[in-house]
Design a protein around this motif. Sequence first.
Motif, mmCIF file in Angstrom:
data_model
loop_
_atom_site.group_PDB
_atom_site.id
_atom_site.type_symbol
_atom_site.label_atom_id
_atom_site.label_comp_id
_atom_site.label_asym_id
_atom_site.label_seq_id
_atom_site.Cartn_x
_atom_site.Cartn_y
_atom_site.Cartn_z
ATOM 1 N N HIS A 42 32.910 54.578 42.623
ATOM 2 C CA HIS A 42 32.726 53.295 43.323
ATOM 3 C C HIS A 42 31.284 53.090 43.783
ATOM 4 N N GLY A 43 30.508 54.183 43.783
ATOM 5 C CA GLY A 43 29.143 54.069 44.320
ATOM 6 C C GLY A 43 29.072 54.494 45.773
ATOM 7 N N THR A 44 30.193 54.975 46.306
ATOM 8 C CA THR A 44 30.200 55.417 47.703
ATOM 9 C C THR A 44 29.820 56.902 47.787
ATOM 10 N N GLY A 45 29.414 57.327 48.961
ATOM 11 C CA GLY A 45 29.048 58.729 49.144
ATOM 12 C C GLY A 45 28.519 58.970 50.538
ATOM 13 N N GLU A 46 27.801 60.063 50.694
ATOM 14 C CA GLU A 46 27.335 60.450 52.032
ATOM 15 C C GLU A 46 25.838 60.723 52.031
ATOM 16 N N TRP A 47 25.249 60.571 53.220
ATOM 17 C CA TRP A 47 23.805 60.756 53.371
ATOM 18 C C TRP A 47 23.497 62.051 54.107
ATOM 19 N N PHE A 48 22.519 62.756 53.615
ATOM 20 C CA PHE A 48 21.987 63.962 54.259
ATOM 21 C C PHE A 48 23.101 64.954 54.598
ATOM 22 N N ALA A 49 24.089 65.034 53.684
ATOM 23 C CA ALA A 49 25.308 65.791 53.988
ATOM 24 C C ALA A 49 25.033 67.275 54.200
ATOM 25 N N ASN A 233 26.787 64.945 57.676
ATOM 26 C CA ASN A 233 27.938 64.037 57.504
ATOM 27 C C ASN A 233 29.000 64.234 58.584
ATOM 28 N N HIS A 234 28.626 64.876 59.680
ATOM 29 C CA HIS A 234 29.565 65.022 60.804
ATOM 30 C C HIS A 234 29.582 63.701 61.588
ATOM 31 N N PRO A 235 30.780 63.198 61.944
ATOM 32 C CA PRO A 235 30.807 61.930 62.680
ATOM 33 C C PRO A 235 30.144 62.056 64.057
ATOM 34 N N ALA A 236 29.218 61.138 64.315
ATOM 35 C CA ALA A 236 28.586 61.099 65.637
ATOM 36 C C ALA A 236 29.464 60.297 66.594
ATOM 37 N N PRO A 248 42.388 47.391 65.678
ATOM 38 C CA PRO A 248 40.947 47.331 65.401
ATOM 39 C C PRO A 248 40.534 48.386 64.378
ATOM 40 N N LYS A 249 39.392 48.147 63.765
ATOM 41 C CA LYS A 249 38.876 49.079 62.760
ATOM 42 C C LYS A 249 37.972 50.103 63.444
ATOM 43 N N GLY A 250 38.230 51.367 63.202
ATOM 44 C CA GLY A 250 37.418 52.433 63.803
ATOM 45 C C GLY A 250 36.239 52.774 62.898
ATOM 46 N N VAL A 251 35.129 52.105 63.137
ATOM 47 C CA VAL A 251 33.935 52.340 62.315
ATOM 48 C C VAL A 251 33.369 53.727 62.634
ATOM 49 N N VAL A 252 33.209 54.531 61.589
ATOM 50 C CA VAL A 252 32.700 55.898 61.764
ATOM 51 C C VAL A 252 31.196 55.898 61.470
ATOM 52 N N ARG A 253 30.458 56.639 62.262
ATOM 53 C CA ARG A 253 29.017 56.765 62.025
ATOM 54 C C ARG A 253 28.690 58.239 61.801
ATOM 55 N N PRO A 455 30.647 55.195 56.566
ATOM 56 C CA PRO A 455 31.140 55.860 55.363
ATOM 57 C C PRO A 455 32.638 55.640 55.175
ATOM 58 N N THR A 456 33.346 55.316 56.253
ATOM 59 C CA THR A 456 34.799 55.139 56.207
ATOM 60 C C THR A 456 35.262 54.564 57.544
ATOM 61 N N LEU A 457 36.575 54.331 57.654
ATOM 62 C CA LEU A 457 37.177 53.983 58.949
ATOM 63 C C LEU A 457 37.962 55.191 59.431
ATOM 64 N N TRP A 458 37.944 55.414 60.728
ATOM 65 C CA TRP A 458 38.603 56.593 61.288
ATOM 66 C C TRP A 458 40.087 56.593 60.925
ATOM 67 N N ASN A 459 40.522 57.670 60.308
ATOM 68 C CA ASN A 459 41.942 57.823 59.945
ATOM 69 C C ASN A 459 42.445 56.713 59.045
ATOM 70 N N ALA A 460 41.575 56.022 58.332
ATOM 71 C CA ALA A 460 42.049 54.852 57.573
ATOM 72 C C ALA A 460 41.178 54.617 56.339
ATOM 73 N N GLU A 461 41.090 55.647 55.505
ATOM 74 C CA GLU A 461 40.272 55.526 54.294
ATOM 75 C C GLU A 461 40.802 54.399 53.383
#
Length: 633
Positions: A42-49, A233-236, A248-253, A455-461
């Motif tokens: 899909h072109g998705t991924g993670e930064w500085f993992a 890639n650890h959620p802050a 509501p959508k749990g935006v993960v950072r 990168p995703t929503l908390w508990n809701a990929e």
Amino acid sequence: MGYREIYEGWKADPEGFWMQAAEAIDWDRAPTRAFTDDGTGHGTGEWFADGLVNTCWNAVDRHVEAGRGGQVALIHDSPVTGVIQKITYAELRNRVARLAGALRAQGIGKGDRVIIYMPMVPQAIEAMLACGRLGAIHSVVFGGFASHELAVRIDDARPKAIIAASCGIEPGRIVPYKPLLDGALAQARHAPDFCVMLQRDEHPADPAPGRDLDWYEFQHEAAPAECVPVEGNHPAYILYTSGTTGQPKGVVRHTGGHLVALNWSMKNHYGVDPGEVFWAASDVGWVVGHSYIAYAPLIHGNTSVVFEGKPVGTPDPGTFWRVISQHNVRSFFTAPTAFRAIKREDPKGEYKAKYDLSCLRALYLAGERADPDTVNWAADLLGVPVIDHWWQTETGWPIAGNPLGIEALPVKVGSPSVPMPGYDVRILDEAGHEVPDGTLGAIAIRLPLPPGTLPTLWNAEDRFRRAYLDHFPGHYETGDAGMKDTDGYLWIMARTDDVINVAGHRLSTGAMEEVLANHPDVAECAVIGVADELKGQLPMGFLCLTKGVNRPEEEIVAECVKMVRDEIGPVAAFRLAVVVDRLPKTRSGKILRATMVKVADGEEVKVPATIDDPAILDEIRAALSRIGYPKAG
Ligand code: COA
Ligand code: AMP
């Protein structure tokens, strides 16, 4: 280098661009690469993992180590309590390390969630940083949300601890938080192990025995905690934002990208150098507060103003000018609605004359569409560039703006200017094809999104993919509609979903409908956003009553208004509602909300070909006229 060269440079070599930006961050282990594709195609991924890093170290400790411990990190300016307090980087490090130590002693560690429910006090930022120090994941909940909204977030994030203050202070009234917290915990299925309560003199709370620890007492004997390095890639944090439903959508950072992108934005977009004062007049409960009150200014070594007040009434429409002048603010960021509020009370800008604003270099507006009247008024008044910029909770930093730190591009009033490096913005038709310049379409961003974005929503990929990625494969769907002009400037026109924007606050009409549907006399309902001169939009409810209900309309409307205030919170500003017999629908039963908005705003209405019964629009008009809509002018 100018903007175009930098943007093209990023496009030609995104990996090199972001690896270079990452050099400004202190890593415990440097990342070997910037982006790692997740292989889903899909072109998705993670930064500085594969990097190891700590947010709090980068926001606080490293500045002390570099000899800047005496610089003021936070200025708490609170006209509602009469307090101005300055906290240096060295003091902030000590306060945060001790708080983190106390949390660790209570069992909080890496990956644990902590909900923070606090007003605009520096302790809110200290709590965020203390979580970051331990690798714990915070979720800040805005104080204007009521118990139910807090409960929904508690059940989704499942926090080990909740850190709250005893009250918030709104002009003319105190908002006790403890009853809201108690109400939320009574509703929630999940229970935290403990709560921490910051007692404020304005309204101390009775602590719940066995549950609530006192902010000061529980830190008394705590040993300071060191920074815990975490993976890039650890959620802050998780920050909940409105979607189309009541959930509501749990935006993960993620940690690494957040640090790199925010740091990059401070100089390049906001044009400030370390040591200068930056002020975002928002609230830590919103993304603007996360990114530009708490994190970015500190990561970049600036002084950040934590303002506990309003643009008007605390005590007058000159407050913003007083704060800018008193604290030597270089770049100032707020929502257009704040300027509309000032303009309404002080149309000639007379309060400004009392203050020397020569320190101010630019005004940044975001959170809602910056209407040309407001932008022009602000530019005339302040005599500095007024920069509209566009972003979302999901992105965490500007998608588009005018990068003053690189080059001041010509301002086009009504446009948030150009995409920032990292964002390849496309305007698409319904079938996902790009439309020609100047044509309206859905605004999408070609994947991958840059560092710092969700990168995703908390508990809701699954929900993440459905909500953002599925509609236009290979792209992130922003939910905004608009266009690009031939100079590459973006024009943001409207949301494509049921999200509305009330005084710069993002709210879900779907969530309000869910509340109204619970009223025993309401059989069916719809909530739309109608235009409002001050707040941009206001929610308006249409209520169809259960057969046989024969009570006065005002009584039912008043109960509905109270329900939304009690369940969602005062911030919803839900006051307008009317009783109607039927709702306009398509023949397949879809409520024609966009048509209702046009009727309520007094715009020309093209009766949709799919409408089941056009006569209903006249019934809607009649109902609206009972509450004075459409507004004249
Ligand atoms: N805690 C508790 N209640 C809160 C709250 C908080 N943190 N924030 C707002 N509320 C309440 C207000 O007291 C008000 O309650 P009321 O209905 O009893 O009057 C209600 O929620 C609506 O608040 P608000 O949207 O702030 O409207 P307002 O009429 O009080 O003020 C403005 C209007 C324009 C001055 C105000 O909206 C403002 O300052 N906006 C700036 C927006 C902003 O910073 N947005 C952040 C994104 S950048
Ligand atoms: P939030 O997630 O609360 O920041 O809200 C994001 C939404 O606010 C965007 O999707 C837009 O609809 C709107 N928004 C934010 N900034 C702007 C802007 N500069 N111009 C127009 N709309 C904006």
